[in-house]
Design a protein around this motif. Structure first.
Motif, PDB file in Angstrom:
ATOM      1  N   GLY A   1       2.294   4.645  -0.246  1.00 45.48           N
ATOM      2  CA  GLY A   1       2.065   6.078  -0.849  1.00 45.48           C
ATOM      3  C   GLY A   1       0.623   5.924  -0.970  1.00 45.48           C
ATOM      4  O   GLY A   1      -0.058   6.864  -1.739  1.00 45.48           O
ATOM      5  N   LYS A   2      -0.195   5.282  -0.568  1.00 44.08           N
ATOM      6  CA  LYS A   2      -1.553   4.979  -0.858  1.00 44.08           C
ATOM      7  C   LYS A   2      -2.400   5.326   0.676  1.00 44.08           C
ATOM      8  O   LYS A   2      -2.060   5.201   1.408  1.00 44.08           O
ATOM      9  N   SER A   3      -3.612   5.648   0.435  1.00 44.84           N
ATOM     10  CA  SER A   3      -4.458   5.797   1.417  1.00 44.84           C
ATOM     11  C   SER A   3      -5.968   4.965   1.352  1.00 44.84           C
ATOM     12  O   SER A   3      -6.397   5.013   0.030  1.00 44.84           O
ATOM     13  N   GLY A   4      -6.377   4.353   2.189  1.00 44.41           N
ATOM     14  CA  GLY A   4      -7.792   3.676   1.940  1.00 44.41           C
ATOM     15  C   GLY A   4      -8.275   3.758   3.606  1.00 44.41           C
ATOM     16  O   GLY A   4      -7.903   4.288   4.210  1.00 44.41           O
TER      17      GLY A   4
ATOM     18  N   ALA B   1       0.909  -1.253   0.070  1.00 45.26           N
ATOM     19  CA  ALA B   1       0.134  -0.013  -0.058  1.00 45.26           C
ATOM     20  C   ALA B   1       0.892   1.258   0.135  1.00 45.26           C
ATOM     21  O   ALA B   1       0.355   2.390   0.060  1.00 45.26           O
TER      22      ALA B   1
ATOM     23  N   LYS C   1       2.151   6.905   4.197  1.00 45.17           N
ATOM     24  CA  LYS C   1       2.241   8.250   3.699  1.00 45.17           C
ATOM     25  C   LYS C   1       3.673   8.394   3.182  1.00 45.17           C
ATOM     26  O   LYS C   1       4.058   9.663   2.859  1.00 45.17           O
TER      27      LYS C   1
ATOM     28  N   THR D   1      -3.302   3.257   5.680  1.00 49.20           N
ATOM     29  CA  THR D   1      -2.788   4.659   5.168  1.00 49.20           C
ATOM     30  C   THR D   1      -0.965   4.522   5.238  1.00 49.20           C
ATOM     31  O   THR D   1      -0.623   4.204   6.395  1.00 49.20           O
TER      32      THR D   1
END
Lengths: 486, 328
Positions: free
Chosen positions: A309-312, A307, A318, A316
């Protein structure tokens, strides 16, 4: 308990071995008595594995004598060693992943052939597994490649202790507990003591000094290819062992509370939910993931890695992420590449000149990290496999710490790494954390949790306990790991 | 004694769990793709699925099956044989000329071929040369020898071979019976026997096998010699069926045989192979040609279609692997 000359099951006299310019073993005398458990300790690259390979017949010494059961061996080989009742569980797993458990058993037993060999092999290995690891849940017709690393190690140990026609006099266990959780490791070491009592001999190589001190009769310490100290186990304690290994005085068991600095800011770099709880890592924080092996810690790390660099809603992440794999042979190193290439591969952007990799920058990068991590090699352009296991692991640390990653995931990376390397790496981790990097650290060694700001204990893929640094204790962690089971 | 083992043995997983487990799906995929092709043919032309129709469609399946098994032996020890196609051609030329005219000479030549294959295995192991390089070179050697031996198409199979390849079996077409026999025979030798386990281990973790005191050289020579033997069978079967030879008769077998092994669940490295899967893979690729005919698509597309099937099956296999990961 000092065995007479004739009572020694094996005796190495003045054995030497070098690989190219590196002298791996320098005139070593080594012996194991009947019914004796010898602990062999030393840093990575001290020559322990090489010495054991010579003992097992997989490496021929350049000079020296080998005696087995009082007889001089001129044409010593693996086959002969096996016929004489010597077995070895090597540090790198030596099972065939494409074969079943029973087929892997057959490989070390030439007698298992003809009609019904499969059934006999299955019964043989199952009997040993039941004896050593009660409640192991391994099926003899399971494909080894489908099993987790801990179970593979259990199979390998059980296989070494299985007997058909050939006798069994000596078993060499090279880091047998490195992938086992505390409970299983305890089962194994208890079994070893029973075997010793029955007259079989053992050589135990381990970086867990507690195991060595508790379970061995005699201890042999190696440093830089030489045997530097040997004596009855009762005469050693943790500090004297570390001193003999060249660790430099007593080990600081854990950093002083002030050494662990806690988060450097409140910025949350990782938040990941598992079940109803969440793992949160702020900038500069070291988060420990504890619990028995195989209870979802690695999966969590891989989820974070995927994941990046992504957020869900559930996850998360960062900042850029780097992963230091635990199973370095399978997931860590590129076996055909040089050390320098292995170290630089996570940082190609920096090593580029125009659109090509600059050989000069790569060499500089490698040299910097060789110095920082103290990778023991004459030349960083050598193949990565020329390094000892611990030094390979250092190279993997260099790969991750040299990269732009702000979040470093560690999947039990200290497996089979010697104590002074560990301490160097611990210092490095704290330094990097203070500089603002976050670490998520899965470890099977409770001592390592002392370096963490915050610890999450896992059971069956869920977080069952969250501890702050001051609350961490072996009892508490074992308690939460086992609660429902016990 | 055995009762205590039984009590301690972990329980067998439920039927449902076994049917959806990765090993089962992995093994079932080749059969599924074959069934799909047959169903498709049956849909387009129901009469094709008959004794006569299947005999016709699978007429040339036996040599393909044999060549695929030959390739599988080599893949078992992490090597590839790019020369199997021209080797089959050469064997075909020998069969149609020497074996017909001077059986003793022919027999010696074919045994010599197997010996050469064994030697190739030894060279590849001892000198640590990539098998792709060695067999690519050998493919030109076999091709040159074929042209020298039989510059123009012609020759004749020995009568006994012709008769053997044209045996009629009641109810079940001969190629199907032969494929089942070959598949089961090799399965028993490679997958069930204790020496077979060692050989596959040599593909999975050569170092472990060597440390246990076995000879990797012997394993590799044995596998290459077996590949040679089955290559010889393939060439002879091909000539027995087609009744005359041609220096290019085995063209395409190299890639077809590799595709068959992979389609059948085998993998290029790691000693993961399946003889029954390889046989099914070879049959699938053979039938794909007939399917195109029924679809009124030019045979020129046959190779492309075979490639398409391969990609589709590999994609399905990757999907199974991913699903398995998601479940754990």
């Amino acid at each position: 308990m000092s065995p007479e000359r004739t009572q020694a099951i094996v005796r190495l006299d003045g054995v030497e071995k070098s690989f190219g310019a590196v002298q791996a073993i320098e005139r070593a005398d080594f012996q194991v008595g009947r019914g004796e458990c010898v602990g062999l300790v030393g840093h990575n690259g001290a020559g322990k594995s090489t010495l054991m390979h010579i003992l097992a017949g997989t490496l021929a010494p350049d000079a020296g004598r080998i005696e087995v059961a009082g007889e001089l061996q001129d044409a010593y080989s693996v086959v002969l060693a096996q016929r004489l009742g010597l077995r070895c569980v090597f540090q790198e797993l030596s099972l065939c992943p494409n074969l079943t458990v029973e087929e892997n058993t057959r490989i070390v037993h030439p007698d298992l052939s003809g009609w019904g060999w499969r059934r006999r092999a299955g019964a043989l290995i199952l009997a040993r597994l039941d004896e050593i690891f009660p409640g192991h849940a391994i099926r003899p017709d399971a494909l080894v490649g489908d099993l987790p690393i801990g179970q593979r190690q259990m199979i390998e140990v059980a296989r070494a202790f299985s007997v058909t026609k050939e006798p069994l006099h000596l078993v060499i266990l090279d880091e047998p507990t490195s992938s086992l959780d505390a409970h299983t490791a305890g089962q194994l070491l208890g079994f070893v003591r029973r075997v010793i009592a029955a007259g079989t001999s053992c050589v135990l190589i381990s970086h867990m000094l507690g195991e060595i001190l508790k379970f061995c009769d005699r201890i042999v310490v190696m440093r830089d290819g030489k045997i530097v100290s040997t004596g009855v186990a009762a005469n050693y304690d943790r500090d004297s062992l570390v001193a003999a290994m060249g660790g430099g005085g007593a080990v600081a068991q854990a950093p002083a509370a002030s050494a662990v600095s806690g988060p450097t800011s409140d910025e949350i770099l990782v938040r990941v939910k598992t079940g109803d709880k969440a793992v949160v890592a702020r900038r500069g924080e070291i988060i420990g993931l504890a619990g028995l092996s195989g209870h979802g810690q690695t999966e969590l790390l891989l989820r974070i890695f995927a994941a990046a660099g992504k957020s869900g809603p559930d996850i998360t992440v960062k900042a850029p992420v780097a992963l230091i794999a635990g199973d370095r042979q399978a997931d860590g190193i590129f076996p055909l590449w040089s050390i320098a290439e292995n170290v630089g591969v996570r940082s190609l952007k920096v090593l580029r000149r125009h659109c090509l990799i600059s050989a000069r920058r790569e060499a500089e990068f490698a040299a910097t990290w060789q110095k920082k991590m103290r990778i023991r090699t004459p030349d960083m352009t050598n193949n990565i496999l020329s390094l000892s296991g611990g030094n390979q692991q250092k190279a993997l640390f260099a790969r991750a710490l040299g990269s732009d990653a702000q979040i470093v995931l560690m999947d039990d990376p200290m497996r089979g790494v010697d104590i002074s390397t560990k301490r160097e790496v611990y210092d490095m981790i704290r330094l990097e954390a203070r500089a603002g990097r976050s670490f998520l650290w899965y470890t099977t060694e409770t001592e390592e949790l002392d370096h963490c700001d915050h610890v999450c204990v896992f059971r069956n893929g869920r977080i069952v306990d969250q501890l702050t640094r001051n609350e961490v204790s072996e009892e508490r962690i074992i308690q939460s790991s086992f609660e429902a089971v016990a | 004694m055995s009762s205590t083992f039984a009590a301690a043995a972990p329980a067998r997983p439920s039927l449902r769990a076994r049917l959806t487990s990765r090993p089962f799906l992995r093994a079932a995929l080749p059969a599924l793709s074959l069934a799909l092709i047959i169903a498709w043919i049956a849909y387009l032309n129901p009469r094709a699925i008959s004794y006569f129709g299947l005999s016709l469609m699978l007429n040339l399946a036996i040599p393909v099956v044999l060549a695929t098994i030959a390739q599988m032996f080599v893949i078992t020890v992490n090597d590839l044989d790019l020369s199997i196609g021209t080797f089959v051609s050469f064997v075909g030329c020998v069969t149609a000329t020497w074996l017909h005219d001077a059986p003793a000479l022919g027999l010696v030549a074919l045994l010599g071929c197997i010996l050469v294959y064994g030697l190739l295995g030894a060279i590849i192991h001892l000198r640590n040369i990539p098998s792709i390089v060695v067999t690519l070179g050998m493919s030109f050697v076999w091709q040159g020898l074929s042209i020298l031996l039989l510059p123009k198409p012609g020759g004749k199979p020995p009568p006994w071979l012709f008769d053997l390849m044209h045996v009629k079996i009641p109810f079940v077409p001969m190629p199907i019976v032969a494929a089942i026999l070959i598949g089961l025979g090799v399965h028993f030798a490679l997958m069930r026997s204790s020496y077979g386990a060692l050989i596959r281990g040599a593909g999975g973790n050569p170092q472990a096998i060597a440390r246990a005191g076995w000879s990797l050289l012997r394993a590799k020579v044995a596998m290459f010699a077996l590949a040679g033997l089955f290559g010889v069978f393939a060439g002879m079967a091909l000539i027995g069926l087609t009744t005359s030879a041609d220096a290019n008769i085995g063209k395409g077998y190299a890639l077809l045989s590799i595709a068959g092994v992979i389609l059948g669940g085998g993998e290029f490295v790691g000693g993961r192979v399946s003889p029954i899967g390889a046989v099914i893979g070879a049959l699938t690729l053979t039938l794909a040609g007939s399917l195109l005919t029924f679809m009124r698509i030019s045979p020129d597309w046959q190779v492309a279609a075979q490639g398409g099937i391969l990609i589709a099956v590999l994609a399905a296999r990757a999907l199974i692997g991913r699903r398995e990961q998601a479940m754990t």
